[in-house]
Design a protein around this motif. Structure first.
Motif, PDB file in Angstrom:
ATOM      1  N   GLY A   1     -42.324  -1.101 -53.442  1.00 27.83           N
ATOM      2  CA  GLY A   1     -42.076  -0.154 -54.526  1.00 27.83           C
ATOM      3  C   GLY A   1     -43.388   0.316 -55.136  1.00 27.83           C
ATOM      4  O   GLY A   1     -44.220  -0.499 -55.518  1.00 27.83           O
ATOM      5  N   THR A   2     -43.565   1.644 -55.161  1.00 27.87           N
ATOM      6  CA  THR A   2     -44.840   2.214 -55.601  1.00 27.87           C
ATOM      7  C   THR A   2     -44.598   3.137 -56.788  1.00 27.87           C
ATOM      8  O   THR A   2     -43.678   3.954 -56.768  1.00 27.87           O
ATOM      9  CB  THR A   2     -45.498   2.973 -54.433  1.00 27.87           C
ATOM     10  N   SER A   3     -45.419   2.991 -57.816  1.00 29.14           N
ATOM     11  CA  SER A   3     -45.238   3.789 -59.021  1.00 29.14           C
ATOM     12  C   SER A   3     -46.417   4.736 -59.235  1.00 29.14           C
ATOM     13  O   SER A   3     -47.437   4.644 -58.542  1.00 29.14           O
ATOM     14  CB  SER A   3     -45.054   2.872 -60.239  1.00 29.14           C
ATOM     15  N   LEU A   4     -46.268   5.630 -60.193  1.00 26.22           N
ATOM     16  CA  LEU A   4     -47.308   6.617 -60.483  1.00 26.22           C
ATOM     17  C   LEU A   4     -48.612   5.920 -60.870  1.00 26.22           C
ATOM     18  O   LEU A   4     -49.685   6.260 -60.392  1.00 26.22           O
ATOM     19  CB  LEU A   4     -46.816   7.529 -61.621  1.00 26.22           C
ATOM     20  N   LYS A   5     -48.499   4.933 -61.749  1.00 26.77           N
ATOM     21  CA  LYS A   5     -49.670   4.155 -62.188  1.00 26.77           C
ATOM     22  C   LYS A   5     -49.531   2.729 -61.664  1.00 26.77           C
ATOM     23  O   LYS A   5     -48.413   2.270 -61.409  1.00 26.77           O
ATOM     24  CB  LYS A   5     -49.718   4.114 -63.726  1.00 26.77           C
ATOM     25  N   PRO A   6     -50.650   2.009 -61.550  1.00 30.76           N
ATOM     26  CA  PRO A   6     -50.556   0.610 -61.098  1.00 30.76           C
ATOM     27  C   PRO A   6     -49.692  -0.216 -62.058  1.00 30.76           C
ATOM     28  O   PRO A   6     -49.677   0.072 -63.267  1.00 30.76           O
ATOM     29  CB  PRO A   6     -52.003   0.113 -61.144  1.00 30.76           C
ATOM     30  N   ARG A   7     -49.008  -1.207 -61.526  1.00 32.16           N
ATOM     31  CA  ARG A   7     -48.208  -2.108 -62.360  1.00 32.16           C
ATOM     32  C   ARG A   7     -48.651  -3.539 -62.110  1.00 32.16           C
ATOM     33  O   ARG A   7     -48.750  -3.964 -60.954  1.00 32.16           O
ATOM     34  CB  ARG A   7     -46.725  -1.998 -62.017  1.00 32.16           C
ATOM     35  N   PRO A   8     -48.933  -4.318 -63.159  1.00 36.08           N
ATOM     36  CA  PRO A   8     -49.411  -5.689 -62.944  1.00 36.08           C
ATOM     37  C   PRO A   8     -48.321  -6.643 -62.454  1.00 36.08           C
ATOM     38  O   PRO A   8     -48.612  -7.651 -61.819  1.00 36.08           O
ATOM     39  CB  PRO A   8     -49.910  -6.126 -64.318  1.00 36.08           C
ATOM     40  N   GLY A   9     -47.062  -6.341 -62.753  1.00 36.17           N
ATOM     41  CA  GLY A   9     -45.973  -7.246 -62.369  1.00 36.17           C
ATOM     42  C   GLY A   9     -45.645  -8.234 -63.478  1.00 36.17           C
ATOM     43  O   GLY A   9     -46.273  -8.226 -64.539  1.00 36.17           O
ATOM     44  N   ASN A  10     -44.650  -9.060 -63.209  1.00 34.75           N
ATOM     45  CA  ASN A  10     -44.160 -10.002 -64.217  1.00 34.75           C
ATOM     46  C   ASN A  10     -44.938 -11.308 -64.216  1.00 34.75           C
ATOM     47  O   ASN A  10     -45.641 -11.638 -63.280  1.00 34.75           O
ATOM     48  CB  ASN A  10     -42.679 -10.303 -63.971  1.00 34.75           C
ATOM     49  N   LYS A  11     -44.733 -12.062 -65.307  1.00 37.00           N
ATOM     50  CA  LYS A  11     -45.366 -13.380 -65.421  1.00 37.00           C
ATOM     51  C   LYS A  11     -44.762 -14.358 -64.415  1.00 37.00           C
ATOM     52  O   LYS A  11     -43.587 -14.260 -64.104  1.00 37.00           O
ATOM     53  CB  LYS A  11     -45.105 -13.952 -66.829  1.00 37.00           C
ATOM     54  N   PRO A  12     -45.565 -15.300 -63.910  1.00 35.38           N
ATOM     55  CA  PRO A  12     -45.000 -16.340 -63.048  1.00 35.38           C
ATOM     56  C   PRO A  12     -44.305 -17.435 -63.882  1.00 35.38           C
ATOM     57  O   PRO A  12     -44.631 -17.539 -65.068  1.00 35.38           O
ATOM     58  CB  PRO A  12     -46.229 -16.901 -62.334  1.00 35.38           C
ATOM     59  N   PRO A  13     -43.403 -18.220 -63.328  1.00 41.05           N
ATOM     60  CA  PRO A  13     -42.920 -18.178 -61.947  1.00 41.05           C
ATOM     61  C   PRO A  13     -42.095 -16.919 -61.667  1.00 41.05           C
ATOM     62  O   PRO A  13     -41.275 -16.510 -62.473  1.00 41.05           O
ATOM     63  CB  PRO A  13     -42.029 -19.425 -61.837  1.00 41.05           C
TER      64      PRO A  13
END
Lengths: 268, 125
Positions: free
Chosen positions: A45-57
């Motif tokens: 999945g690719t977005s317009l701007k970079p996305r860092p993602g969710n916290k682990p776990p």
């Protein structure tokens, strides 16, 4: 055997693709398999701007499956077009970009960029369960899917496949929304929203609490939904499921092909 | 070698580590075996004596966090080995995320490919 297929206007040498998010942008797996053998690669999945993602776990094992809550971590479309796309183009396989956003405007802006790239199609992600705004919020109703898809359709000339979420009462509604908005095909399913509890810590295992369930546990749900959608829309369906071995893959392909012949339409 | 356990019943690999260590300290949180207390407290004492050049640590996150802080405070080079639940193990699924120090930005790297051993200054645990 001629395995060539035309899926939603994308001519592939065989009907085998990889589901978005399971394959990154192909680089890591290229060390293990020959990417030229794939009919197509559907990108992360690719977005317009970079996305860092969710916290682990971000992932956890469940009975006959797993939960994930990656949160659409990706480097953004600009990085993709400058780095991953030129690399992917070295292989004899179709490149389909999974596109995600948090608002209609963002989806449209992204689609405008994607329309200028040397890619074979776009999979519109209206189904990620792991981000707060957008994605699945648009994907659960006929109207929501129709609205985003038609706005994207206006700016995108390339084949457009809408990826559906199974987290709905009636899967045929978003599927019809996609069809009525001019999508060339639908793909299903994305993951089922789930939760797992760590009994010792007395809290959910995933930092984001909920995540998407995938794996053998959900296959019957996917098969059921493909069946339902096949009766509700006329556009092609890309069935997303786990192919654990070749024998099983052949069997599924054979049975689905049979049903296609009956309906004069192909299911993959 | 500083080897810490919760209590006597959890002690493993004592002989193996003892045989390869110039200095060996075994601790239990409750004092039921070896020295009483956290292993890191004994490490701190030896750092203060000037006996430590570098730290290599693995174990539960709260302990690694304490080691990371100790290394920062005492300016001793430190590497920590992280664990995180993995989906694929080859850098594709992005499941085993660990945050890296990047100022105001939130940036994750991944234990399977970039780690599992990291310079303790790099990661935010």
């Amino acid at each position: 055997m001629n395995t060539e297929v035309n899926l939603a206007g994308i001519k592939m040498k065989n009907p085998v693709t990889v589901a978005s998010g399971t394959f990154g942008y192909g680089r890591e797996f290229s060390e293990f398999i020959d990417l030229n053998k794939l009919g197509g690669i559907i990108t992360k999945g690719t977005s317009l701007k970079p996305r860092p993602g969710n916290k682990p776990p971000r992932v956890c094992e469940t009975t006959a499956g797993m939960l994930n809550s990656i949160g659409l971590q990706n480097p953004g479309v600009e990085y993709f077009m400058n780095n991953d796309l030129p690399w992917l183009r070295k292989f004899d396989t179709k490149v389909i970009v999974n596109a995600c956003g948090s608002s209609i405007e963002e989806y449209v802006e992204l689609a405008k960029v994607l329309n200028t790239l040397d890619i074979d199609g776009v999979e519109l992600n209206l189904s990620c369960p792991n981000v707060k705004a957008g994605c699945m919020a648009f994907g659960t109703s006929y109207e929501g899917v129709k609205e985003v898809t038609s706005q994207v359709r206006k700016v995108l000339d390339k084949p457009l496949i809408v990826k559906l979420t199974p987290n709905v009462t009636d899967i045929t509604e978003p599927a019809r929304g996609a069809e009525d908005a001019g999508a060339d095909g639908v793909s299903l399913i994305n993951t089922l929203l789930g939760m797992s509890i760590d009994v010792e810590k007395q809290r959910p295992v995933l930092a984001n609490n909920m995540g998407g369930l995938s794996g053998p546990a959900v296959k019957p749900v996917a098969v059921r939904m493909v069946y339902q959608v096949a009766q509700a829309v006329k556009i092609p369906i890309l069935g997303l499921r786990r192919n654990s071995n070749r024998k099983r893959c052949d069997r599924i392909y054979a049975s689905w092909s049979n049903s296609c012949i009956n309906r004069n339409r192909k299911l993959y | 070698m500083y080897l810490g356990f919760r209590s006597k019943e959890f002690v493993i690999l004592e002989e193996e580590y003892k045989n390869i260590s110039d200095k060996f300290v075994l601790t239990t949180d409750d004092g039921s075996y070896g020295e009483k207390g956290f292993a890191i407290n004994f490490l701190r004492q030896d750092i203060e004596k000037g006996n430590i050049d570098a730290i290599y640590a693995c174990g539960p996150l709260p302990m690694l966090k304490a080691v990371q802080e100790l290394a920062k405070e005492t300016k001793i080079p430190c590497q920590i080995s992280l664990e995180e639940r993995m989906g694929c193990g080859i850098g594709v699924c992005l499941g085993c995320a660990v945050q890296v120090n990047a100022g105001e930005d939130t940036v994750y790297t991944h234990v399977c490919k970039a780690g599992p051993v990291f310079d303790s200054n790099i990661v935010k645990i």
